[in-house]
Design an enzyme around this catalytic site. Structure first.
Site, mmCIF file in Angstrom:
data_model
loop_
_atom_site.group_PDB
_atom_site.id
_atom_site.type_symbol
_atom_site.label_atom_id
_atom_site.label_comp_id
_atom_site.label_asym_id
_atom_site.label_seq_id
_atom_site.Cartn_x
_atom_site.Cartn_y
_atom_site.Cartn_z
ATOM 1 N N LYS A 1 99.908 -7.018 -10.522
ATOM 2 C CA LYS A 1 101.209 -6.482 -10.111
ATOM 3 C C LYS A 1 101.462 -5.104 -10.692
ATOM 4 O O LYS A 1 101.963 -4.217 -10.031
ATOM 5 C CB LYS A 1 102.297 -7.456 -10.567
ATOM 6 C CG LYS A 1 103.709 -7.006 -10.241
ATOM 7 C CD LYS A 1 104.141 -7.565 -8.922
ATOM 8 C CE LYS A 1 105.456 -7.021 -8.444
ATOM 9 N NZ LYS A 1 105.391 -6.666 -7.018
ATOM 10 N N LYS B 1 99.594 -5.046 3.145
ATOM 11 C CA LYS B 1 100.174 -6.389 2.966
ATOM 12 C C LYS B 1 99.190 -7.459 3.428
ATOM 13 O O LYS B 1 98.959 -8.462 2.769
ATOM 14 C CB LYS B 1 101.479 -6.448 3.757
ATOM 15 C CG LYS B 1 102.607 -7.189 3.192
ATOM 16 C CD LYS B 1 103.359 -6.612 2.016
ATOM 17 C CE LYS B 1 102.568 -6.078 0.887
ATOM 18 N NZ LYS B 1 103.148 -5.050 0.100
ATOM 19 N N GLU C 1 101.270 0.433 5.423
ATOM 20 C CA GLU C 1 101.796 -0.581 4.505
ATOM 21 C C GLU C 1 101.511 -1.986 5.046
ATOM 22 O O GLU C 1 101.178 -2.896 4.287
ATOM 23 C CB GLU C 1 103.300 -0.349 4.276
ATOM 24 C CG GLU C 1 104.089 -1.498 3.664
ATOM 25 C CD GLU C 1 103.557 -2.000 2.341
ATOM 26 O OE1 GLU C 1 102.682 -1.355 1.726
ATOM 27 O OE2 GLU C 1 103.979 -3.099 1.918
ATOM 28 N N CYS D 1 97.048 -6.940 -17.323
ATOM 29 C CA CYS D 1 96.995 -7.630 -18.601
ATOM 30 C C CYS D 1 98.412 -7.869 -19.138
ATOM 31 O O CYS D 1 99.239 -6.974 -19.128
ATOM 32 C CB CYS D 1 96.202 -6.893 -19.666
ATOM 33 S SG CYS D 1 94.487 -6.669 -19.249
ATOM 34 N N HIS E 1 90.729 8.912 18.986
ATOM 35 C CA HIS E 1 89.783 9.798 18.305
ATOM 36 C C HIS E 1 88.804 9.019 17.444
ATOM 37 O O HIS E 1 88.227 9.571 16.509
ATOM 38 C CB HIS E 1 90.548 10.837 17.476
ATOM 39 C CG HIS E 1 91.486 11.654 18.299
ATOM 40 N ND1 HIS E 1 91.051 12.525 19.275
ATOM 41 C CD2 HIS E 1 92.841 11.699 18.340
ATOM 42 C CE1 HIS E 1 92.092 13.092 19.858
ATOM 43 N NE2 HIS E 1 93.193 12.593 19.308
ATOM 44 N N GLU F 1 96.028 -7.575 1.066
ATOM 45 C CA GLU F 1 96.319 -8.106 -0.270
ATOM 46 C C GLU F 1 96.292 -9.623 -0.328
ATOM 47 O O GLU F 1 95.698 -10.202 -1.228
ATOM 48 C CB GLU F 1 97.717 -7.657 -0.727
ATOM 49 C CG GLU F 1 97.774 -6.296 -1.353
ATOM 50 C CD GLU F 1 99.200 -5.919 -1.732
ATOM 51 O OE1 GLU F 1 99.407 -5.494 -2.872
ATOM 52 O OE2 GLU F 1 100.125 -6.035 -0.886
ATOM 53 N N TRP G 1 93.177 -9.006 -17.069
ATOM 54 C CA TRP G 1 92.713 -8.479 -15.776
ATOM 55 C C TRP G 1 91.547 -7.580 -16.166
ATOM 56 O O TRP G 1 91.748 -6.496 -16.713
ATOM 57 C CB TRP G 1 93.840 -7.692 -15.106
ATOM 58 C CG TRP G 1 93.543 -7.263 -13.708
ATOM 59 C CD1 TRP G 1 93.796 -7.974 -12.570
ATOM 60 C CD2 TRP G 1 92.973 -6.013 -13.286
ATOM 61 N NE1 TRP G 1 93.400 -7.249 -11.477
ATOM 62 C CE2 TRP G 1 92.894 -6.046 -11.875
ATOM 63 C CE3 TRP G 1 92.505 -4.880 -13.950
ATOM 64 C CZ2 TRP G 1 92.378 -5.000 -11.136
ATOM 65 C CZ3 TRP G 1 91.989 -3.830 -13.205
ATOM 66 C CH2 TRP G 1 91.940 -3.898 -11.811
ATOM 67 N N ARG H 1 100.565 -10.293 -14.287
ATOM 68 C CA ARG H 1 99.932 -9.062 -14.765
ATOM 69 C C ARG H 1 98.407 -9.168 -14.866
ATOM 70 O O ARG H 1 97.717 -8.164 -15.009
ATOM 71 C CB ARG H 1 100.491 -8.689 -16.145
ATOM 72 C CG ARG H 1 101.964 -8.433 -16.157
ATOM 73 C CD ARG H 1 102.400 -8.004 -17.527
ATOM 74 N NE ARG H 1 101.823 -6.722 -17.885
ATOM 75 C CZ ARG H 1 102.342 -5.565 -17.576
ATOM 76 N NH1 ARG H 1 103.464 -5.511 -16.891
ATOM 77 N NH2 ARG H 1 101.762 -4.441 -17.940
ATOM 78 N N ASN I 1 96.161 -3.943 -23.937
ATOM 79 C CA ASN I 1 96.339 -3.687 -22.507
ATOM 80 C C ASN I 1 96.087 -2.201 -22.309
ATOM 81 O O ASN I 1 96.639 -1.381 -23.026
ATOM 82 C CB ASN I 1 97.779 -4.067 -22.118
ATOM 83 C CG ASN I 1 98.147 -3.614 -20.716
ATOM 84 O OD1 ASN I 1 97.277 -3.408 -19.868
ATOM 85 N ND2 ASN I 1 99.432 -3.453 -20.470
ATOM 86 N N GLY I 2 95.223 -1.855 -21.340
ATOM 87 C CA GLY I 2 94.934 -0.439 -21.112
ATOM 88 C C GLY I 2 93.446 -0.177 -21.223
ATOM 89 O O GLY I 2 92.636 -1.112 -21.188
HETATM 90 C C1 G6P Z 1 99.795 -2.517 -7.524
HETATM 91 C C2 G6P Z 1 100.499 -3.631 -6.782
HETATM 92 C C3 G6P Z 1 101.128 -3.075 -5.499
HETATM 93 C C4 G6P Z 1 102.042 -1.904 -5.840
HETATM 94 C C5 G6P Z 1 101.312 -0.816 -6.648
HETATM 95 C C6 G6P Z 1 102.271 0.231 -7.185
HETATM 96 O O1 G6P Z 1 98.678 -2.109 -6.815
HETATM 97 O O2 G6P Z 1 99.606 -4.659 -6.462
HETATM 98 O O3 G6P Z 1 101.885 -4.091 -4.878
HETATM 99 O O4 G6P Z 1 102.532 -1.359 -4.665
HETATM 100 O O5 G6P Z 1 100.670 -1.410 -7.763
HETATM 101 O O6 G6P Z 1 103.128 -0.387 -8.109
HETATM 102 P P1 G6P Z 1 104.542 0.171 -8.527
HETATM 103 O O7 G6P Z 1 105.000 -0.770 -9.603
HETATM 104 O O8 G6P Z 1 104.341 1.564 -9.021
HETATM 105 O O9 G6P Z 1 105.417 0.129 -7.323
#
Ligand code: G6P
Length: 600
Positions: free
Chosen positions: A595, A482, A478, A2, A501, A485, A84, A28, A110-111
């Site tokens: 984000k 990626k 990771e 948000c 396994h 996402e 969001w 956001r 927001n929250g």
């Molecule tokens: C969200 C984003 C990710 C990020 C994660 C942690 O899920 O979509 O890309 O890695 O938050 O965010 P930070 O700001 O703590 O790195």
């Protein structure tokens, strides 16, 4: 999670200005948006479902400039929000701003208000009627309830005392031109201009107008009235003075420039962002290295991509510095509470410095007396401000939801720390300088064209897997994030040795598997794992310094030794981006994601 943006001052047409500001915060939240602005004594509200970034005033039925608020009012007041969804589906009714029955109190939030059910039941008994399913609407009614016996600011203050959870709110009312902003756990920053103020969840929203900022802290309320601002601390129950900080991010770096998306721009920037990370003053890294060395226990935490980086650090600390450390995701940290004490040190990794789960882990660690180090991109973020030591990663604004350049910069800082703990920061720096110069061979169109060949081949597959060993195991995890996402392809990462396994049963004819290989003690084993998969029909995409018979497709990476996680993730970032574009997804704003995740 948000975006909030509000304005009060003499600039004409604040509604338009707020819409423009919200566009800069779209990363956001982008399922719906709305604004509220004062015109004469009335508060007008407009909400829409969809992306604020796609809204154009020209040609729209809603044109705030037609309302001539500039002429009817000296002081402009407007608030806005891009959503969001957490409580209640995505529709106009649930979009912010929310308001009381006759729009006496209007607010954005927001929250999450954790005790909204109890408060709603109480307010319903008192005669309040609700039209949305959101927790936010409850706050508007709660303030209205208190406003029966108190002035607007006092009513907001009393409401805040009853609210549980993490939140940032901005409220206006019909009676006067005040704006009240309050924060507990979710970011809220005030931009200070000439007798005018901007209030936003993040700095880029108002950066075209001012670089003078005030960070609101938890339990603080800002009351802005006719060009003046006052702060109140609800815990100390007194007025407080706040410092104005000048920040130096220029807006340029938050623009796409010649690139079609932020994600690819940020991937391509990595040579420069890495240089900034490693060329900063080494004294803070050496100081932190000393603290970690002398700690009784070492913990690493983070969420999402930052969590995977923290996992890599666990390997680096073990292998380079010969130190044992423990990693837990922010959301899993609570179960470690019993082990934390004054001798512990907790290292948080985060791009935004605002992620609620990581923040909560740090708050708990602080309570236990542990020392806190944060490795963050946003230097004045909440995490930075509760930490004993802060190491900035200097990646510059990262706008695409999927983290790329912040990841490599975090990895670089942790490599430096690992070497500094071993007494060899100079060796670490030299290694990273060498890595950075070799990244030139990867962030260019020729390299992209090569990866595009494989992207085109696999763009319609349903599942893919990634394997790695040692510090490339977290990079396999990771890589999976990626790909998930932005491409929405089912992707999973495994430790190479764990394949037999269970996961190997998933391999059938043509299943793509990325093998992350580097010239280390794991090379032979990860290549054998690749052969095992290949002999069961798997299609091996090898990311490695040298080609191998195990590979059906080879993506070359420079041979950089200990920094292989940095170079191995870059081709996966490019592949994920290309798959997103080929599958017609928006890589900058993937579905369901945000984000900055400031809710638990
Ligand atoms: C969200 C984003 C990710 C990020 C994660 C942690 O899920 O979509 O890309 O890695 O938050 O965010 P930070 O700001 O703590 O790195």
């Amino acid at each position: 999670m948000c975006g909030i943006f509000a304005y009060t001052g003499k600039k004409k047409n604040s509604a338009k200005l707020v819409i423009e500001g919200l566009k800069r915060l779209e990363y956001r939240g982008y399922d719906s948006w709305g604004i509220a602005y004062k015109s004469g004594k009335d508060i007008h509200i407009h909400k829409e479902v969809g992306k604020i970034g796609e809204f154009k005033i020209e040609g729209s039925k809603f044109d705030p400039s037609n309302i001539a608020i500039g002429e009817t009012q000296d002081t402009q007041v407007a608030i806005g929000h891009s959503r969001w969804a957490t409580h209640g589906g995505v529709n106009e009714k649930n979009a912010h701003p929310h308001f009381t029955e006759d729009k006496d109190i209007v607010l954005v939030h927001n929250g999450i208000l954790e005790n909204y059910k109890e408060l709603k039941t109480y307010l319903q008994k008192r005669g309040h009627k609700f039209i949305s399913k959101t927790d936010t609407e409850v706050i508007a009614h709660l303030i209205e309830e208190h406003a029966q016996n108190h002035n607007f600011e006092e009513a907001a203050r009393l409401a805040m005392q009853e609210m549980e959870g993490r939140y940032a709110i901005v409220v206006i009312n019909k009676q006067n031109n005040q704006i009240v902003a309050a924060r507990k756990g979710s970011p809220l920053i005030i931009g200070v201009g000439e007798k005018e103020f901007y209030i936003a969840s993040d700095i880029p929203a108002f950066l075209p107008y001012t670089n003078k900022v005030i960070y609101l802290d938890d339990y603080q309320i800002a009351n802005i009235n006719e060009g003046k601002i006052k702060f109140y601390d609800t815990q100390k129950r007194e007025e407080v003075e706040k410092r104005i900080i000048e920040i130096d991010w220029d807006e340029e770096s938050a623009e796409k420039g010649e690139f079609p998306h932020f994600m690819i721009k940020e991937i391509m920037e990595q040579k420069d962002s890495l240089s900034r990370a490693i060329n900063q003053d080494p004294s803070i890294i050496e100081k932190v290295a000393k603290e970690i060395r002398s700690a009784g226990s070492i913990y690493l935490t983070g969420c999402g991509t930052a969590g995977k980086v923290a996992m890599v650090a666990q390997y680096l600390f073990g292998e380079v510095s010969k130190l044992q450390s423990h990693f837990y995701f922010g959301s899993e940290f609570l179960s470690q509470a019993g082990f934390l004490n004054k001798k512990s040190i907790v290292i948080a990794i985060s791009q935004s410095g605002e992620t609620a789960d990581t923040m909560e882990a740090l708050e708990m660690a602080k309570e236990k007396g542990a020392k806190i180090v944060s490795i963050v991109n946003v230097e004045n973020s909440s995490m930075a401000r509760i930490s004993d030591f802060v190491i900035p990663i200097k990646a510059g604004p990262e706008k695409a939801v999927a983290s790329t350049k912040a990841t490599s910069s975090q990895l670089a800082i942790l490599t430096l720390l690992a070497y500094a703990m071993d007494g060899g920061i100079i060796i670490g720096k030299q290694l990273l300088i060498n890595t950075t110069s070799q990244i030139n061979d990867m962030v260019n169109p020729r390299y992209e064209d090569h990866i595009m060949k494989i992207a085109k081949k696999i763009k319609d597959i349903e599942s893919m897997y990634i394997i790695g060993r040692g510090k490339n195991y977290p990079i396999a995890l990771e890589s999976a994030i990626k790909l998930q996402e932005v491409s929405y392809i089912h992707a999973e990462g495994f430790a190479g040795g764990e394949l037999k396994h269970g996961p190997i049963a998933l391999i059938s004819q043509g299943t793509p598997v990325i093998a992350l290989v580097s010239n280390d003690q794991h090379k032979k084993d990860i290549l054998s794992n690749s052969i095992e998969i290949k002999s069961r029909g798997g299609f091996i995409i090898g990311i490695a310094p040298e080609n191998d018979e195990a590979f059906d497709f080879w993506i070359r990476v420079p041979d950089t030794g200990e920094t292989s996680p940095i170079v191995n993730i870059i081709p996966v970032q490019i592949l994920a981006y290309q798959l997103a574009v080929l599958r017609k997804n928006n890589p900058d704003m993937p579905r369901n994601l945000a984000k900055s995740v400031t809710v638990k």
